[in-house]
Write a protein that holds these residues in place. Structure first.
Motif, PDB file in Angstrom:
ATOM      1  N   GLU A  11      50.591  57.580  41.567  1.00  0.00           N
ATOM      2  CA  GLU A  11      51.526  56.552  41.082  1.00  0.00           C
ATOM      3  C   GLU A  11      52.807  56.602  41.893  1.00  0.00           C
ATOM      4  OE1 GLU A  11      50.813  54.380  38.854  1.00  0.00           O
ATOM      5  OE2 GLU A  11      48.934  55.217  38.091  1.00  0.00           O
ATOM      6  N   LYS A  15      57.975  48.815  42.142  1.00  0.00           N
ATOM      7  CA  LYS A  15      57.526  47.620  41.425  1.00  0.00           C
ATOM      8  C   LYS A  15      57.955  46.412  42.241  1.00  0.00           C
ATOM      9  CE  LYS A  15      56.200  50.078  37.852  1.00  0.00           C
ATOM     10  NZ  LYS A  15      54.805  50.236  37.460  1.00  0.00           N
ATOM     11  N   TYR A 286      42.959  53.295  44.562  1.00  0.00           N
ATOM     12  CA  TYR A 286      43.047  52.494  43.354  1.00  0.00           C
ATOM     13  C   TYR A 286      42.094  53.074  42.309  1.00  0.00           C
ATOM     14  CZ  TYR A 286      45.258  48.919  46.320  1.00  0.00           C
ATOM     15  OH  TYR A 286      46.085  48.244  47.177  1.00  0.00           O
ATOM     16  N   TYR A 295      42.817  48.803  39.954  1.00  0.00           N
ATOM     17  CA  TYR A 295      44.211  48.610  39.568  1.00  0.00           C
ATOM     18  C   TYR A 295      45.068  49.688  40.215  1.00  0.00           C
ATOM     19  CZ  TYR A 295      43.325  52.239  35.976  1.00  0.00           C
ATOM     20  OH  TYR A 295      42.991  53.400  35.313  1.00  0.00           O
ATOM     21  N   ASP A 297      49.112  50.349  42.613  1.00  0.00           N
ATOM     22  CA  ASP A 297      50.401  49.917  43.140  1.00  0.00           C
ATOM     23  C   ASP A 297      50.266  48.996  44.349  1.00  0.00           C
ATOM     24  OD1 ASP A 297      52.461  51.317  41.533  1.00  0.00           O
ATOM     25  OD2 ASP A 297      51.354  53.080  42.182  1.00  0.00           O
ATOM     26  N   LEU A 310      44.216  44.301  39.879  1.00  0.00           N
ATOM     27  CA  LEU A 310      45.350  44.334  38.959  1.00  0.00           C
ATOM     28  C   LEU A 310      46.486  45.103  39.613  1.00  0.00           C
ATOM     29  CD1 LEU A 310      43.289  45.272  35.765  1.00  0.00           C
ATOM     30  CD2 LEU A 310      44.256  43.020  36.273  1.00  0.00           C
ATOM     31  N   VAL A 311      47.650  44.451  39.759  1.00  0.00           N
ATOM     32  CA  VAL A 311      48.779  45.036  40.479  1.00  0.00           C
ATOM     33  C   VAL A 311      49.857  45.483  39.494  1.00  0.00           C
ATOM     34  CG1 VAL A 311      50.615  44.580  42.171  1.00  0.00           C
ATOM     35  CG2 VAL A 311      48.331  43.603  42.500  1.00  0.00           C
ATOM     36  N   ALA A 312      50.345  46.721  39.674  1.00  0.00           N
ATOM     37  CA  ALA A 312      51.346  47.291  38.775  1.00  0.00           C
ATOM     38  C   ALA A 312      52.678  46.545  38.869  1.00  0.00           C
ATOM     39  CB  ALA A 312      51.547  48.770  39.097  1.00  0.00           C
ATOM     40  N   TYR A 322      50.058  45.418  34.373  1.00  0.00           N
ATOM     41  CA  TYR A 322      49.444  44.916  35.600  1.00  0.00           C
ATOM     42  C   TYR A 322      49.223  43.407  35.494  1.00  0.00           C
ATOM     43  CZ  TYR A 322      48.348  49.877  36.083  1.00  0.00           C
ATOM     44  OH  TYR A 322      48.438  51.246  36.154  1.00  0.00           O
ATOM     45  N   TYR A 323      49.530  42.685  36.554  1.00  0.00           N
ATOM     46  CA  TYR A 323      49.133  41.280  36.588  1.00  0.00           C
ATOM     47  C   TYR A 323      47.845  41.179  37.377  1.00  0.00           C
ATOM     48  CZ  TYR A 323      50.746  40.531  41.438  1.00  0.00           C
ATOM     49  OH  TYR A 323      50.911  40.576  42.792  1.00  0.00           O
ATOM     50  N   ARG A 324      47.056  40.151  37.083  1.00  0.00           N
ATOM     51  CA  ARG A 324      45.784  39.947  37.779  1.00  0.00           C
ATOM     52  C   ARG A 324      46.034  39.072  38.997  1.00  0.00           C
ATOM     53  NH1 ARG A 324      42.877  39.233  33.771  1.00  0.00           N
ATOM     54  NH2 ARG A 324      41.540  41.085  33.878  1.00  0.00           N
ATOM     55  N   SER A 355      45.839  48.522  31.781  1.00  0.00           N
ATOM     56  CA  SER A 355      44.918  48.733  32.899  1.00  0.00           C
ATOM     57  C   SER A 355      43.509  48.242  32.606  1.00  0.00           C
ATOM     58  CB  SER A 355      44.868  50.216  33.278  1.00  0.00           C
ATOM     59  OG  SER A 355      44.422  50.997  32.184  1.00  0.00           O
TER      60      SER A 355
END
Length: 372
Positions: A11, A15, A286, A295, A297, A310-312, A322-324, A355
């Motif tokens: 991690e 962001k 990932y 998912y 960073d 899926l992005v943090a 996370y957005y898709r 997640s």
């Protein structure tokens, strides 16, 4: 295959901000221009093949690292920039001497990892006064087997290759009927360069040994491709283990036309394998949820070559999630960009998930960008 090949997510605090232009540019660069590209390259024409409902582009690149030091690579990519399952495609680069009509450096075949949109394989550097260019072979999965395709040749460094050069080589070395000559043992022999013209590779491929001796390498050693996805997975893991153990490659026997060993030809582990190991060492990976979605960073994109599903991010309510990526409706080609920008003008809110990609924890704001 030849004996040769029997050798928690990290991690970060980073962001991303929701600038539409930044997201769009980053996504297009990751998808269309893989991070492994060199700062200066000579790229060949791009050929394409469609199989299993997907189209794949493939090409060669020559990298002049200095005025007389070169590397070569072969590339293949999903033409729609769609993520592929592991070992869908493979590539093997060859640095070729036009002066001697022989390969100077050959890389191992590199098969794509899960989620990749492309595969490339790059040779080691070679210092030479020869006129050189890049070529190679790519492999595309077709059901339970692979089809192989020769990548287009690049121009030579400082010049351009003419079809007449290949025709002259063919006239000089092939039989009157256009086939390769054959040894007394019944093995065909000739130049790798003539594979497309003849329609197949010779049994014995002309090469230059580590000691400068001219001779031939057996085709199954020169291009030890996998026949099934299972063999590709085994090949990939075997070469990775060789690289983990500090091996740079291996030496293949070279023969004269009587079958006598006269020298050795070096196959070098492609630099792409060492990048995989660096990512393993640094914890760059990932994670995968129960639905098979990756998912992690956004920062990992430059090391892995693609975005996760899926992005943090931090939601507007402060929740981490996370957005898709598919919610961004990112265009796959530059031609689709104007319509995309017009649709998203003024911005939009998209869901932020845990997640699992199902549980909504907030929203993420995409800042609109005026249409040019």
């Amino acid at each position: 295959m030849p004996l040769l090949w029997k050798g928690e997510p990290h991690e970060t605090d980073e962001k991303i901000t929701g600038s539409l232009s930044a997201l769009l540019c980053a996504a297009l660069l990751v998808g269309i221009l893989p991070s492994q590209a060199a700062s200066y390259e000579i790229k060949s024409d791009v050929d394409s093949v469609t199989t299993g409902g997907s189209t794949y582009d493939y090409w060669s690149c020559l990298y002049p690292d200095s005025s007389r030091t070169f590397r070569a690579s072969a590339w293949t990519a999903n033409a729609d920039v769609e993520k592929m399952s592991a070992n869908t495609v493979g590539a093997q680069g060859v640095l070729y001497s036009e002066t001697q009509n022989k390969p100077l450096a050959t890389s191992t075949t590199f098969y794509n990892g899960s989620g990749d949109t492309f595969a490339s394989s790059t040779t080691s550097s070679k210092t030479t006064s020869d006129v050189v260019y890049a070529t190679g072979t790519v492999y595309v999965r077709n059901g339970s087997k692979y089809n192989s395709y020769s990548t287009p040749d690049t121009d030579t460094y400082g010049g351009s290759r003419a079809a007449a050069a290949t025709q002259a080589l063919a006239a000089e070395t092939l039989e009157p009927d256009g086939s390769y000559p054959v040894t007394t043992a019944g093995e065909s022999y000739g130049s790798y360069l003539l594979t497309n013209l003849v329609g197949e590779m010779p049994n014995l491929v002309a090469a230059l040994g580590v000691n400068g001796t001219e001779g031939y390498v057996k085709a199954e050693d020169f291009l030890p491709s996998a026949n099934t996805p299972e063999e590709a997975a085994e090949y990939r893991e075997t070469v990775l283990e060789m690289a983990r153990n500090g091996q740079e490659g291996c030496l293949l026997p070279m023969y004269d036309l009587e079958g006598n060993v006269v020298d050795q030809y070096q196959i070098v582990i492609s630099e792409e394998y060492f990048r995989v190991i660096e990512n393993e060492r640094d914890g760059i990976a990932y994670a995968v949820n129960e639905n098979g979605e990756t998912y992690g960073d956004f920062a990992f994109r430059s090391r892995l070559g693609y975005l996760p599903d899926l992005v943090a991010v931090n939601a507007t309510n402060g929740a981490s999630g996370y957005y898709r990526v598919s919610d961004l409706e990112i265009p796959k080609t530059p031609e689709e960009v104007p319509a995309y920008l017009e649709k998203w003008q003024g911005g939009r809110m998209i869901p932020v998930y845990e997640s699992d990609g199902v549980t909504v924890v907030g929203e993420y704001e995409i800042v609109g960008t005026p249409t040019p």
